[in-house]
Scaffold this active site. Structure first.
Site, mmCIF file in Angstrom:
data_model
loop_
_atom_site.group_PDB
_atom_site.id
_atom_site.type_symbol
_atom_site.label_atom_id
_atom_site.label_comp_id
_atom_site.label_asym_id
_atom_site.label_seq_id
_atom_site.Cartn_x
_atom_site.Cartn_y
_atom_site.Cartn_z
ATOM 1 N N CYS A 171 -53.836 1.074 -13.126
ATOM 2 C CA CYS A 171 -52.990 2.085 -13.413
ATOM 3 C C CYS A 171 -52.558 3.225 -12.357
ATOM 4 O O CYS A 171 -51.620 3.860 -12.449
ATOM 5 C CB CYS A 171 -52.856 2.628 -14.727
ATOM 6 N N HIS A 204 -50.189 11.390 -16.765
ATOM 7 C CA HIS A 204 -50.514 9.930 -17.101
ATOM 8 C C HIS A 204 -50.062 9.593 -18.309
ATOM 9 O O HIS A 204 -49.295 8.846 -18.436
ATOM 10 C CB HIS A 204 -51.945 9.558 -16.704
ATOM 11 N N GLU A 254 -56.919 13.840 -20.494
ATOM 12 C CA GLU A 254 -56.365 14.268 -19.587
ATOM 13 C C GLU A 254 -55.745 15.695 -19.789
ATOM 14 O O GLU A 254 -55.803 16.617 -18.800
ATOM 15 C CB GLU A 254 -54.759 13.398 -19.403
ATOM 16 N N LYS A 302 -43.826 8.274 -19.575
ATOM 17 C CA LYS A 302 -43.960 6.863 -20.290
ATOM 18 C C LYS A 302 -43.471 6.909 -21.731
ATOM 19 O O LYS A 302 -43.376 5.689 -22.235
ATOM 20 C CB LYS A 302 -45.603 6.599 -20.292
ATOM 21 N N HIS A 306 -45.456 1.683 -19.987
ATOM 22 C CA HIS A 306 -46.508 2.081 -18.994
ATOM 23 C C HIS A 306 -46.282 0.777 -18.047
ATOM 24 O O HIS A 306 -46.701 -0.228 -18.488
ATOM 25 C CB HIS A 306 -47.995 1.873 -19.626
ATOM 26 N N PHE A 349 -57.963 2.069 -15.336
ATOM 27 C CA PHE A 349 -59.091 1.324 -15.454
ATOM 28 C C PHE A 349 -59.813 1.161 -14.336
ATOM 29 O O PHE A 349 -59.747 1.219 -13.276
ATOM 30 C CB PHE A 349 -58.513 -0.169 -15.889
#
Length: 411
Positions: free
Chosen positions: A162, A300, A311, A333, A338, A398
Site C-alpha cells: 500500500c 493513510h 496512524e 479513501k 483503498h 503490509f
C-alpha cells in the site's frame, strides 16, 4: 542539491477518470463505492468495491491492439501517464537520458495471471499466451511508459504494497534532487478487483463486509471494520526546478521531504507503538526543514481498526501533541476506497491540488469519531476552504513499509 517540483498530474480513479473529475469528486464528497461488477460476487461475504467506471483505453491514446497486450493495471497506468505527460508537456522537453520512470504496483497483473492459469487448467500448456509473463509482471507498466515517452534515464518500479507509489514518488524526488535525472514520471497502478484477491483479503479480515456503500469506508470512525478495495492509477511528473522554469512549465507545488522506514514488526499489522510510521513522518519533516502551519495531512486512513489508531499515534509522536492537533487531516479513501499500490500517488495528487487550490478534501461519513482517533480529521461532505502552506501524504503498507512525502506551496 536540486529543488524538485511537480509539473504534471494524471489520475484514473473510482470517482473520476481524469484529474479534473477526480478533484471535483473530492471537493463534492463523492463516494466511489458500489456493488462489485467485475465478477459475480454472489456467495462472497464482501460485495462492495470502489471500481473505475466507464474506462476506455482509447480515450487515452491506447488502441485496441495495444490494450489486448496489457493487463488492466498497465492500461490504468498508461492512461494516467498520458494525462500527466500532456499536462506537463513532457514530449520533447527532456533529453531522453535525463527522463526517467518510477512506476510500481502492489500486486501487478493479477487479472492476467488468473486468466492464463484458467487456460492452463482447461486447455493445456500450449494455450497459455506468450504474452503472459510480460503482461503480468509488476515492472511492465514502468517499461511501457518509458517506451511510450522515450525515457532512457533511471527506470525503477517499486513494490511495497500500500506504500508503493508514495515510495516511487519519494525515490523519484531523491533521484532528481541528487542530479540523476531532470524529470521522472512517478506513481503507481492497481487492478485487483477480482474473485481471488477479494477472497484473499476477505479471509485475512482486511475488508469490510458492510453492504451499504455510504457506510463502508469509514476512516477514523468508531464503526470502521475494514477497508474497501479500490483500483486505478496516479502519475505525477517530478522535475528539477530550474529545468521547469527554463521551459516555462506549470508548477503545482514543490516536493521538500521524504521518509521511508519499516516497522519490522508483523507482515500485516502495524506496530501498535507506531514507531516506524512516526519516524517516516519525522524524516520527511527533517528533510523539509520543518513544515509550516497550517499543515494538511492526507492520511493513510484505511478504515481498519488497527491502522487508524496507530496512524493517529504516529502523527502525534512525529509532530508533538500540539502540532498534531493543529494539523488538518483527512482520508480521501473515504471516497476512493483503498487503491492499494496506486493510493499514495493519487493521494499526493490530492495533496498538491489542496495546496494549489486552497481546498482540503473531507473525510466523508465520519459521524462517530473514535476516542483513539482524536485529531481534526475534517469530517463533512464537501471540501473545506483552508489555505495551507505545506502538506504531508502518508502511506503504511503490509510488510511494515512506511512512506511520507512532504509538499510545499509554490508561489
Amino acid at each position: 542539491m536540486k529543488r524538485v517540483v511537480i509539473t504534471g498530474v494524471g489520475a484514473v480513479t473510482p470517482i473520476g477518470g481524469d484529474v479534473a473529475a477526480f478533484w471535483d469528486g473530492l471537493c463534492q464528497g463523492r463516494c466511489g463505492i458500489g456493488p462489485i461488477t467485475r465478477f459475480d460476487a454472489a456467495g462472497f461475504k464482501v460485495g462492495l468495491a470502489a471500481e473505475v467506471k466507464d474506462f476506455s483505453p482509447e480515450r487515452y491514446g491506447i488502441d485496441r491492439g495495444e490494450a489486448r497486450r496489457m493487463d488492466l493495471y498497465t492500461q490504468f497506468a498508461m492512461a494516467a501517464a498520458a494525462q500527466a505527460a500532456q499536462d506537463s508537456g513532457v514530449e520533447g522537453a527532456f533529453q531522453p537520458q535525463r527522463l526517467g520512470v518510477y512506476v510500481g504496483s502492489g500486486i501487478g497483473g493479477m487479472t492476467t495471471f488468473m486468466a492464463e492459469h484458467e487456460k492452463l487448467l482447461s486447455r493445456g500448456p500450449g494455450r497459455v499466451s506468450p504474452l503472459f509473463i510480460p503482461m503480468m509482471i509488476a515492472n511492465i507498466a514502468a517499461g511501457n511508459i518509458a517506451i511510450r515517452y522515450g525515457a532512457k534515464g533511471p527506470c525503477l518500479p517499486v513494490v511495497t504494497a500500500c506504500a508503493t507509489s508514495t515510495h516511487t514518488v519519494g525515490e523519484a524526488y531523491r533521484a532528481i534532487r541528487y542530479g540523476y535525472a531532470d524529470g521522472i514520471l512517478a506513481g503507481g497502478a492497481e487492478a485487483t478487483v477480482n474473485a481471488l484477491a477479494v477472497a484473499g483479503f476477505t479471509n485475512m479480515k482486511a475488508l469490510t463486509e458492510a453492504q451499504d456503500p455510504q457506510a463502508a469506508s469509514l476512516p477514523f470512525d468508531r464503526r470502521r471494520a475494514g477497508f474497501v478495495m479500490g483500483e486505478g492509477a496516479g502519475i505525477l511528473v517530478l522535475e528539477e526546478l530550474e529545468h521547469a522554469l527554463k521551459r516555462g512549465a506549470k508548477i503545482y507545488c514543490e516536493v521538500v521531504g521524504y521518509g521511508n522506514t519499516c516497522d519490522a514488526h508483523h507482515i500485516t499489522a502495524p506496530d501498535p507503538q507506531a514507531e516506524g510510521g512516526a519516524q517516516a513522518i519525522a524524516l520527511a519533516l527533517q528533510e523539509a526543514g520543518g513544515l509550516e502551519s497550517p499543515l494538511y495531512i492526507n492520511a493513510h486512513g484505511t478504515g481498519t481498526p488497527l491502522n487508524d489508531s496507530a496512524e493517529t499515534l504516529a502523527i502525534k509522536k512525529a509532530l508533538g501533541e500540539d502540532g498534531a492537533r493543529r494539523a488538518y487531516i483527512s482520508s480521501t479513501k473515504s471516497m476512493t476506497g483503498h487503491m492499494l499500490g496506486a493510493a499514495g500517488a493519487v493521494e499526493l495528487i490530492a495533496s498538491a491540488l489542496a495546496l494549489k487550490e486552497g481546498l482540503l478534501p473531507p473525510t466523508i461519513h465520519l459521524e462517530q469519531p473514535d476516542p483513539d482517533c482524536d485529531l481534526n480529521y475534517l469530517p463533512g461532505s464537501a471540501a473545506h476552504p483552508i489555505q495551507c502552506a505545506d502538506a504531508l501524504s502518508v502511506s503504511l503498507g503490509f510488510g511494515g513499509h512506511n512512506g511520507a512525502v512532504a509538499l510545499r506551496r509554490y508561489a
